[in-house]
Write a protein that holds these residues in place. Sequence first.
Motif, PDB file in Angstrom:
ATOM      1  N   PHE A   5       0.861  -1.188   0.000  1.00  0.00           N
ATOM      2  CA  PHE A   5       0.000   0.000   0.000  1.00  0.00           C
ATOM      3  C   PHE A   5       0.893   1.232   0.000  1.00  0.00           C
ATOM      4  O   PHE A   5       1.869   1.321   0.750  1.00  0.00           O
ATOM      5  N   ARG A   6       0.586   2.200  -0.866  1.00  0.00           N
ATOM      6  CA  ARG A   6       1.341   3.440  -0.947  1.00  0.00           C
ATOM      7  C   ARG A   6       0.513   4.566  -0.338  1.00  0.00           C
ATOM      8  O   ARG A   6      -0.642   4.781  -0.711  1.00  0.00           O
ATOM      9  N   THR A   7       1.113   5.281   0.602  1.00  0.00           N
ATOM     10  CA  THR A   7       0.380   6.346   1.285  1.00  0.00           C
ATOM     11  C   THR A   7       0.302   7.620   0.454  1.00  0.00           C
ATOM     12  O   THR A   7      -0.518   8.490   0.730  1.00  0.00           O
ATOM     13  N   GLY A   8       1.196   7.762  -0.530  1.00  0.00           N
ATOM     14  CA  GLY A   8       1.283   9.007  -1.282  1.00  0.00           C
ATOM     15  C   GLY A   8       2.356   9.942  -0.765  1.00  0.00           C
ATOM     16  O   GLY A   8       2.675  10.948  -1.402  1.00  0.00           O
ATOM     17  N   ASP A   9       2.919   9.613   0.404  1.00  0.00           N
ATOM     18  CA  ASP A   9       4.045  10.359   0.959  1.00  0.00           C
ATOM     19  C   ASP A   9       5.312   9.690   0.429  1.00  0.00           C
ATOM     20  O   ASP A   9       5.720   8.625   0.918  1.00  0.00           O
ATOM     21  N   GLY A  10       5.952  10.305  -0.560  1.00  0.00           N
ATOM     22  CA  GLY A  10       7.064   9.659  -1.242  1.00  0.00           C
ATOM     23  C   GLY A  10       8.204   9.278  -0.322  1.00  0.00           C
ATOM     24  O   GLY A  10       8.756   8.171  -0.419  1.00  0.00           O
ATOM     25  N   THR A  11       8.580  10.180   0.585  1.00  0.00           N
ATOM     26  CA  THR A  11       9.682   9.891   1.503  1.00  0.00           C
ATOM     27  C   THR A  11       9.351   8.705   2.387  1.00  0.00           C
ATOM     28  O   THR A  11      10.165   7.794   2.584  1.00  0.00           O
ATOM     29  N   PHE A  12       8.135   8.701   2.935  1.00  0.00           N
ATOM     30  CA  PHE A  12       7.709   7.601   3.798  1.00  0.00           C
ATOM     31  C   PHE A  12       7.631   6.299   2.998  1.00  0.00           C
ATOM     32  O   PHE A  12       8.121   5.249   3.447  1.00  0.00           O
ATOM     33  N   ASP A  13       7.016   6.329   1.824  1.00  0.00           N
ATOM     34  CA  ASP A  13       6.844   5.115   1.021  1.00  0.00           C
ATOM     35  C   ASP A  13       8.181   4.536   0.575  1.00  0.00           C
ATOM     36  O   ASP A  13       8.322   3.314   0.454  1.00  0.00           O
ATOM     37  N   ASP A  14       9.174   5.389   0.321  1.00  0.00           N
ATOM     38  CA  ASP A  14      10.489   4.895  -0.091  1.00  0.00           C
ATOM     39  C   ASP A  14      11.223   4.192   1.048  1.00  0.00           C
ATOM     40  O   ASP A  14      12.067   3.317   0.801  1.00  0.00           O
ATOM     41  N   ARG A  15      10.904   4.569   2.292  1.00  0.00           N
ATOM     42  CA  ARG A  15      11.610   4.024   3.456  1.00  0.00           C
ATOM     43  C   ARG A  15      10.838   2.929   4.173  1.00  0.00           C
ATOM     44  O   ARG A  15      11.386   2.248   5.048  1.00  0.00           O
ATOM     45  N   LEU A  70       1.338  10.286  12.528  1.00  0.00           N
ATOM     46  CA  LEU A  70       1.621   8.888  12.801  1.00  0.00           C
ATOM     47  C   LEU A  70       2.689   8.350  11.846  1.00  0.00           C
ATOM     48  O   LEU A  70       3.539   7.545  12.243  1.00  0.00           O
ATOM     49  N   ARG A  71       2.671   8.805  10.594  1.00  0.00           N
ATOM     50  CA  ARG A  71       3.730   8.391   9.666  1.00  0.00           C
ATOM     51  C   ARG A  71       5.097   8.817  10.188  1.00  0.00           C
ATOM     52  O   ARG A  71       6.070   8.065  10.128  1.00  0.00           O
ATOM     53  N   GLY A  72       5.167  10.051  10.698  1.00  0.00           N
ATOM     54  CA  GLY A  72       6.432  10.528  11.244  1.00  0.00           C
ATOM     55  C   GLY A  72       6.892   9.689  12.425  1.00  0.00           C
ATOM     56  O   GLY A  72       8.077   9.347  12.535  1.00  0.00           O
TER      57      GLY A  72
END
Length: 220
Positions: free
Chosen positions: A125-135, A154-156
């Motif tokens: 699942f991709r959240t749309g937050d590129g930095t978060f999704d890449d990590r 919560l992502r942070g």
Amino acid sequence: MDLLVIFLIVLIIYGAGWIGRTVRDLLRGARGAEGQGRRSDGLDGVRAAFQRFAASVDGEVERPPERPKVSFVRHGTRFLLALHDTGGPAPEVHTQITSAVPDGWGARLEVFPRRPDVPAGPDEFRTGDGTFDDRTVVRTSDASLARELLDAPLRGAVDRLRGLVSLTPDRLLVRKPGALDDAAELGAFADLAGAVHDRVQALRRKASGVEILEGGAPCG
């Protein structure tokens, strides 16, 4: 005949003394090995940190103390802080917190750090937050709930954890590599687990038509 009786009595007394000394030596050896085992497990600092954390949250240190555990209540929900051994040929120790989830939660969700050499898979699942999704890898049975659950704060928090967050219809599990031996770090870890639970609780209330205004009472 008298000499034979005396000899037998002496032999019995000597044998009883030898048996007594042998038993005492065996017991001392067992206690010494047990004490050495406790000293060599490297968890004294972890036990002390768990105890300090328990005192800070009015929690209970569960027995036996060989593997430290602390149960504590946050916002009416009981959480359990413990250590987890991964097992296998190269076992690792992780620190984890578990709790029940609010009634009615039916989705499954797993969030964990992405390995640099592993590309995104089709089931992620991709959240749309590129930095978060890449990590981070996110797998879920309900994309819409996952999108709502993983808001920016919560992502942070999950990204800083660099560990596992797992939600099932039965329980919440938050796990971090290593045996944490700092009470403040344990407190931050518990705050993250509590934040995930609070977010799930908020989504369940929203689905039920009940929302909690910040600093206020339920409405709806």
